[in-house]
Design an enzyme around this catalytic site. Structure first.
Site, short mmCIF file in Angstrom:
data_model
loop_
_atom_site.label_atom_id
_atom_site.label_comp_id
_atom_site.label_asym_id
_atom_site.label_seq_id
_atom_site.Cartn_x
_atom_site.Cartn_y
_atom_site.Cartn_z
N TYR A 32 8.24 -20.51 28.84
CA TYR A 32 9.07 -20.00 29.94
C TYR A 32 9.03 -21.02 31.08
CZ TYR A 32 12.07 -16.44 31.79
OH TYR A 32 13.17 -15.77 32.23
N HIS A 37 6.65 -27.31 35.23
CA HIS A 37 6.31 -27.86 33.91
C HIS A 37 7.05 -29.17 33.65
CE1 HIS A 37 5.78 -23.40 33.25
NE2 HIS A 37 4.62 -23.84 32.80
N GLN A 148 -1.69 -28.68 39.40
CA GLN A 148 -2.63 -28.31 40.45
C GLN A 148 -2.52 -26.83 40.82
OE1 GLN A 148 -5.11 -29.75 41.91
NE2 GLN A 148 -5.41 -28.19 43.48
#
Lengths: 282, 282
Positions: A32, A37, A148
């Protein structure tokens, strides 16, 4: 771009890449995908010849009362996003390929897994380290890239890599945020419009902490109180924790003696639990 | 033959072997080698181009009251034995190279680690699987060779390899024995002359079990009683356990329904604790 679902096929593929002298980066995800990403994939591509994105919603890191079944999934959309970001391989196994019928082996990192998120999600990081160890053995990367946003996860994985001598460089990429500061998360789609608007207060509270530290405030108690006041100015928020920690050891700080300091928080708004953090350097 | 003590140097060495398309076998040992270990090295050499023998007395698999400090060590002797057996590399790190100051990560295999030896040595296999996972990541082998003498260890390691997707073939080599049947062990040097002579009763009891099973006896209770009687015919023996198990799952058997059956035992004579086993096939 290639799509692989079999463990042995993935290992065989990585062997071939390695024997040709090429470098592999892996970006482990639960799918997803969002821009966060994709930033990891692009960063991975800068470091290596071949980028493997793994897409696997890992049951071992959800507790029974958590949202494993409901976790959002859209493999076709993920695949086209991976392609556009320059990913070379998507490794997308099903649960049976990853966890055999009588699975018994776990990788655990003591101490730092039990703080912060670990307090609220007791077996979460054991599930994370176990699946990441597996994904490392399956994809055989030289480099692995994590965001992070999951600050404690990166600390736990770095410790696992060091302790178990995985010969893998861990790169941590900055959190990608919406224009109003909300950290991108696959869970943001659960937010109602009103909740989505209020959710930006979390990042604002982290920036407030940064401002206080930069202004010389060294009492964690005082900074925390101001953060809590700010967050709770929005109705319906429940704060799980706000914590000030050493960024590597995750040792909890009562006083700001030096920087960098990891300020992290988790809060629930309606049915959605959000986390965020900021590493503050003077 | 090359001797390597640094983790990063060992990883770099294995990378070079692999990139040349050659196959690596590792033989993990705690040193003080005997003919049993050498048989593993020779077998490893039949399967691979390069054999790495690791020599490391692993503190994590000894409990505080066990013999870590006193465990026999003789690296120079080990090195010359490795050379004579055709080993290519000895990896012999010190404890500080393997366990950093703040080591926190462990690999554990539930269930099968807690039976048999695990009952008497509760954290033993967690120490074994952790160090073996580390040695796999350091030596990067295609094949790893272990001795059948440590039957439960091989079952636990095979399970770890399967569950964590280590892309490594595990080969189990038969137990090497003295002419009277005593299994070779680095700890045999602790035996007095009289104890050494009596110690062969352990293998005789395993052969008695084999004979009983081959004669159609299917009551574990009856076979065990005969084994106990035989062992205790020697003075000074204390039996920790005699157990009949499925050779893969280590599930305990009350009745011999089929074979193969793993018959294993541990006994103490004087200050020495010995283990032995036999996989019995009809």
């Amino acid at each position: 771009m290639q799509i692989i679902t079999s463990v042995s096929e993935m290992q065989h593929y990585s062997d071939k890449i390695r024997i040709n002298g090429n470098k592999i980066a892996v970006v482990p995800t639960m799918g997803y995908l969002h821009e966060g990403h994709l930033s990891l994939i692009r960063l991975a591509k800068q470091h290596c010849d071949v980028v493997i994105t793994t897409i696997f919603v890992n049951p071992a890191q959800f507790s029974p009362e958590e949202d494993f079944e409901k976790y959002p999934r859209d493999l076709n959309r993920d695949i086209s996003m991976c392609t556009s970001a320059g990913c070379d391989v998507v490794f997308a196994p099903d649960v049976a390929a990853m966890y055999n019928h009588n699975f018994l082996t776990f990788v655990s990192v003591d101490n730092i897994s039990n703080k912060l998120e670990g307090t609220f999600r007791p077996s979460h990081f054991k599930g994370v380290t176990t699946v990441v160890a597996k994904l490392f053995n399956i994809t055989k990367p030289h480099v692995a890239v994590f965001g992070q946003k999951d600050a404690q996860q990166t600390a736990v994985i770095k410790k696992m890599v060091k302790d178990l001598n995985f010969d893998i460089q861990i790169i941590v990429a900055p959190t990608v945020r919406e224009p109003d500061g909300l950290a991108l998360s696959s869970r943001n789609i659960y937010l109602t419009n009103g909740e989505r608007k209020d959710a930006s207060v979390l990042y604002k509270s982290l920036k407030l902490a940064e401002e206080e530290i930069n202004n010389g405030e060294n009492s964690v108690e005082i900074i925390k109180t101001k953060m809590i006041d700010l967050i709770l100015s929005k109705p319906n928020f429940i704060i799980d924790y706000i914590s000030f920690n050493d960024a590597d050891t995750l040792e909890e700080l009562g006083t700001i003696a030096g920087t960098p300091v990891l300020v992290s928080l988790a809060a629930r708004i309606g049915k959605v639990r959000l986390i965020d953090n900021l590493v503050i350097k003077k």
